[in-house]
Scaffold this active site. Structure first.
Site, PDB file in Angstrom:
ATOM      1  N   SER A 131       0.940  -1.352  -0.264  1.00  0.00           N
ATOM      2  CA  SER A 131      -0.165  -0.078  -0.047  1.00  0.00           C
ATOM      3  C   SER A 131       0.813   1.313  -0.129  1.00  0.00           C
ATOM      4  O   SER A 131       1.850   1.566  -0.872  1.00  0.00           O
ATOM      5  CB  SER A 131      -0.884  -0.063   1.192  1.00  0.00           C
ATOM      6  OG  SER A 131      -2.030   1.024   1.048  1.00  0.00           O
ATOM      7  N   ASP A 285      -8.470  -5.606  -5.777  1.00  0.00           N
ATOM      8  CA  ASP A 285      -7.953  -4.433  -5.112  1.00  0.00           C
ATOM      9  C   ASP A 285      -9.086  -3.255  -5.601  1.00  0.00           C
ATOM     10  O   ASP A 285      -8.781  -3.108  -6.838  1.00  0.00           O
ATOM     11  CB  ASP A 285      -6.378  -4.021  -4.919  1.00  0.00           C
ATOM     12  CG  ASP A 285      -6.166  -2.964  -4.101  1.00  0.00           C
ATOM     13  OD1 ASP A 285      -6.959  -2.279  -3.652  1.00  0.00           O
ATOM     14  OD2 ASP A 285      -4.863  -3.240  -3.598  1.00  0.00           O
ATOM     15  N   HIS A 314      -7.319  -5.544  -1.315  1.00  0.00           N
ATOM     16  CA  HIS A 314      -6.277  -4.833  -0.759  1.00  0.00           C
ATOM     17  C   HIS A 314      -5.787  -5.562   0.354  1.00  0.00           C
ATOM     18  O   HIS A 314      -4.438  -5.558   0.471  1.00  0.00           O
ATOM     19  CB  HIS A 314      -6.651  -3.484  -0.499  1.00  0.00           C
ATOM     20  CG  HIS A 314      -5.505  -2.572  -0.003  1.00  0.00           C
ATOM     21  ND1 HIS A 314      -4.813  -2.397  -1.202  1.00  0.00           N
ATOM     22  CD2 HIS A 314      -5.073  -1.955   1.018  1.00  0.00           C
ATOM     23  CE1 HIS A 314      -3.666  -1.517  -0.642  1.00  0.00           C
ATOM     24  NE2 HIS A 314      -3.921  -1.388   0.618  1.00  0.00           N
TER      25      HIS A 314
END
Length: 339
Positions: A131, A285, A314
């Site tokens: 991320s 995601d 995610h």
């Protein structure tokens, strides 16, 4: 918090890309393993949005692709995460909502000072992360292309997309709608806003398939409501509201071409990355979609696009969620380090 969970590097008055100065800036970090005599075993693991160097410990270990017995791991904490300089630990006049905008450029410039000036390291074998940590790996490779030999961003991007920006506006609005928010000058935590932030976020962190197939039951939740209550408590108990918004602003402005090197030319910034790169998105995601990484790979001279399909979305990358993702991540890391 144990006193040995992290160390602090004093940056002094630290100039920011915006033109402002972060006074008496501090960068929290931790190291694991031993630096080799040739100083060629350095791996940098920045922190993700709600992460710390302690949370990063789930990405390495004995027998893993990143192993403290073989690597010297440096894990620097994002500005705003409560360990490095943040609204919650910075004195007036830069406390709370008065904390300045910190961009990816600033975070990596600070990390560069830590790694090169303080630790005496000239080459980095790998920068990797999940991320926002992955966004920092792109930034490292663009900002210091001669220093970084390989990057592996997973569930990340080199530039925050417009859709990603709008998603973040949604969670921000949920937080700031709390009547106790008071422009960030709250006397006590805006609990309703923090809970709303967590509830909204839960809908984005996992995929539609995750909810359709009731995979939340594998996490021990009997219902969606239990899952959302857990997300409420995680944000309520774990995070200062101003800290969340400072990091959110860093995320929203993430763009490797921002700054004096590339002056907004995104394709030029991508093409300037010399590091070997494996881009590892999760196909499900919802805010770092694989299409963004596929586009990036076309303009990076040494990039491999290697998506992984997972209903965990995610959060496939969160240690313990998807065993297959973890196994493929280690395969990809080993491949990069062995080249």
């Amino acid at each position: 918090m144990a006193v040995d969970e992290f160390r602090t590097f004093d940056l002094g008055d630290f100039p920011l890309l915006s033109g402002q100065v972060l006074h008496d800036a501090k960068l929290a970090y931790q190291t694991y393993g031993t630096l080799s005599a040739t100083r060629d075993n350095v791996i940098v693991l920045p922190t993700f949005y709600t992460g710390t160097n302690t949370r990063n410990e789930g990405f390495f270990g004995p027998g893993r692709a990143i192993d403290p017995s073989r690597h010297f791991i440096v894990s620097p904490n994002l500005f705003g995460n409560g360990r490095s300089s943040s609204p919650s630990n910075t004195p007036s006049p830069q406390d709370g909502p008065r904390f300045p905008l910190v961009q990816m450029w600033d975070n990596i410039a600070a990390q560069h000072r830590l790694i090169q000036d303080h630790l005496g390291i000239e080459k980095i074998a790998l920068v990797a992360g999940w991320s926002m940590a992955g966004c920092q790996s792109y930034q490292w490779a663009a900002q210091y292309p001669d220093m970084v030999q390989a990057i592996l961003p997973f569930c990340a991007s080199a530039k925050t997309s417009t859709h990603n920006f709008v998603f973040l506006e949604g969670v921000k609005a949920a937080l700031c709608a709390d009547q106790n928010w008071n422009g960030g000058n709250y006397d006590s935590p805006p609990e309703a806003g923090l809970k709303a932030f967590g509830r909204v976020y839960a809908g984005w962190a996992f995929s539609q398939t995750f909810y359709r197939e009731r995979l939340y039951e594998q996490l021990g939740f009997r219902s969606i409501e239990e899952l959302m209550q857990d997300w409420e408590q995680d944000h309520l108990q774990g995070w200062d509201a101003n800290n969340l918004l400072v990091k959110l602003a860093t995320w929203q402005t993430s763009d490797i071409s921002a700054g004096p090197l590339y002056k907004g030319d995104f394709k030029l910034a991508l093409s300037a990355i010399k590091a070997r790169a494996t881009l590892m998105p999760c196909t499900q995601d919802l805010y770092f979609p694989p299409e963004d990484n596929e586009i990036e790979a076309r303009h990076m001279p040494n990039a491999i696009f290697r998506p992984y399909d997972s209903p965990w979305g995610h959060c496939a990358a969160n240690p313990g969620n998807d065993k297959g993702f973890t196994e493929q991540l280690d395969v990809n890391i080993r491949e990069l380090l062995e080249e």
